[in-house]
Scaffold this motif. Structure first.
Motif, PDB file in Angstrom:
ATOM      1  N   ASP A   6      -6.579   7.165  -0.149  1.00 37.00           N
ATOM      2  CA  ASP A   6      -5.988   5.794  -0.589  1.00 37.00           C
ATOM      3  C   ASP A   6      -7.134   5.634  -2.130  1.00 37.00           C
ATOM      4  O   ASP A   6      -8.458   5.624  -2.040  1.00 37.00           O
ATOM      5  CB  ASP A   6      -6.702   4.937   0.563  1.00 37.00           C
ATOM      6  N   HIS A  54       0.615  -1.361  -0.388  1.00 37.66           N
ATOM      7  CA  HIS A  54      -0.343   0.181  -0.319  1.00 37.66           C
ATOM      8  C   HIS A  54       0.914   1.270   0.509  1.00 37.66           C
ATOM      9  O   HIS A  54       0.763   2.274  -0.944  1.00 37.66           O
ATOM     10  CB  HIS A  54      -1.045  -0.397   1.279  1.00 37.66           C
ATOM     11  N   SER A  58       0.452   9.276   6.263  1.00 37.86           N
ATOM     12  CA  SER A  58      -0.657   8.739   5.987  1.00 37.86           C
ATOM     13  C   SER A  58      -1.378   8.650   7.224  1.00 37.86           C
ATOM     14  O   SER A  58      -0.986   9.161   8.342  1.00 37.86           O
ATOM     15  CB  SER A  58      -0.705   7.760   5.102  1.00 37.86           C
ATOM     16  N   HIS A  78       0.994   4.422  -2.844  1.00 38.54           N
ATOM     17  CA  HIS A  78       1.386   5.801  -2.188  1.00 38.54           C
ATOM     18  C   HIS A  78       2.435   6.682  -2.857  1.00 38.54           C
ATOM     19  O   HIS A  78       2.220   7.433  -3.300  1.00 38.54           O
ATOM     20  CB  HIS A  78       1.225   5.900  -0.538  1.00 38.54           C
TER      21      HIS A  78
HETATM   22 ZN    ZN Z   1      -3.768   4.941   2.569  1.00 34.98          ZN
END
Ligand code: ZN
Ligand code: KG4
Length: 342
Positions: A304, A111, A136, A115
């Motif tokens: 996201d 993840h 984040s 980003h």
């Molecule tokens: Zn995220």
């Protein structure tokens, strides 16, 4: 190569198609905000169940928008971690099974790598090497990036992530979930001159962060002021502003330090907190004074989304990396352990 991206690590279902020749063909995000709002935070089981409901319809919608049939996909990328294990499992199971059914390769994407690479979806895209500030809800990291999968962590938060600090402080200020954007909005009406909050860990060398003390500082300040002041609304706005200023300036000081120490003239910002307008402006200005340039994605690709997963997956799939048939989501997953892309 045309890759479908599936993001389900937390409370957003994100789907996208990235085409190596034509760029981002379509993307859509379904946010579960309303489901979790009444609990004041993400309820993992509710998140998983809603991903079950939303993922397939959203895949259909995005394929329609891109004007594609399933059979025209050449690979599938899904978020394999880090994140909520049940939520990850939904996207991973759907992504892996769909790839198997279509006879195309699948890849589990990190993840935070998603980003980190998201600014490369914009024009102009940053060239390697660059420094990445990842901010984040779960992570605050400064990373030296020399290529896809070539990451060296220069510094990170020793306790709360920047987004987490925004969210917890927003709760203290009685703001609704999700707290970060609500706090930033309240701060707009705040007077920056009324309070000055500490800039944690900036008075010593190093690139690590610590944000948990700031929320305690905020709580104490709010209690003392409300006991004295007749205008609670303005006080809350002034405190929100002081908190935002403190987080932003702390991040800016460390970004400038990272650029100086590495002599790297490029810095990318990514992750939900990089949608913060004041942070963008301040980082841009501070870097310009260092002769460096700041890059960040459009706000919709800061939080996201499926586009960043499709893109990161495309980078790895085109290099020949694929996942075996096993579905292995990871709640924790150090980014430095990722294999480099040649
Ligand atoms: Zn995220
Ligand atoms: O990257 P992201 O969407 O999800 C995670 O991977 O965690 O980041 C979400 C975080 C939340 O903590 C949210 O409050 C914060 O990003 N955030 C903001 C803003 N927009 C989102 N924080 C400050 N200012 C904003 N404008």
């Amino acid at each position: 190569m045309r890759v479908l991206g599936i993001e389900t690590s937390c409370d957003e279902t994100g789907i996208a198609v990235y085409d190596g020749a034509r760029g981002l063909l379509a993307h859509a995000v379904y946010s579960q905000t309303e489901i979790h709002a009444e609990y004041g935070g993400v309820v993992p089981e509710l998140a998983s169940r809603d991903h079950v409901r939303k993922t397939l319809p959203l895949i259909r919608q995005v394929l329609d928008e891109a004007g594609l049939a399933k059979g025209e996909l050449s690979g599938i990328a899904y978020t394999a971690g880090p994140g909520l294990i049940g939520a990850l499992l939904v996207g991973a199971a759907i992504g892996r099974s769909l790839a198997w059914a279509l006879g195309v390769p699948a890849i589990g994407v990190h993840h935070m790598e998603g980003h980190l690479l998201a600014p490369m979806l914009e024009e102009p895209a940053p060239e390697f090497p660059f420094i990445a500030l990842l901010v984040s809800g779960g992570h605050t990291q400064l990373v030296e990036v020399t290529g896809v999968g070539r990451y060296r962590i220069l510094g990170e938060s020793l306790d709360d992530a920047a987004g987490e600090a925004f969210d917890k402080t927003a709760k203290i200020l009685d703001l609704p979930y999700p707290g970060g954007p609500a706090l930033a909005r309240l701060a707009e009406r705040g007077d920056p001159a009324r309070y000055r909050f500490p800039r944690p860990m900036t008075d010593r060398p190093g690139l690590d962060f610590s944000f948990s003390g700031l929320k305690t500082f905020t709580l104490n300040c709010l209690r003392e002021e409300l006991a004295r002041r007749p205008d609670p609304e303005q006080t809350r706005a002034d405190i929100a502003r002081a908190f935002e200023e403190a987080v932003v300036e702390t991040l800016v000081i460390k970004c400038r330090r990272a650029v100086r120490e590495t002599r790297c003239p490029r810095l990318v910002m990514a992750g939900g907190v990089s949608a913060n307008r004041r942070l963008r402006e301040r980082v841009e200005r501070a870097l310009a004074a260092e002769g460096a340039r700041a890059y960040y994605p459009r706000p919709a690709l800061c939080t996201d989304n499926g586009a960043m997963i499709a893109y990161a997956g495309w980078q790895r799939l085109r290099a020949g990396q694929v996942e075996p048939l096993a579905i292995v989501p990871r709640a924790r997953w150090p980014m430095e352990s990722l294999p480099p892309v040649a």
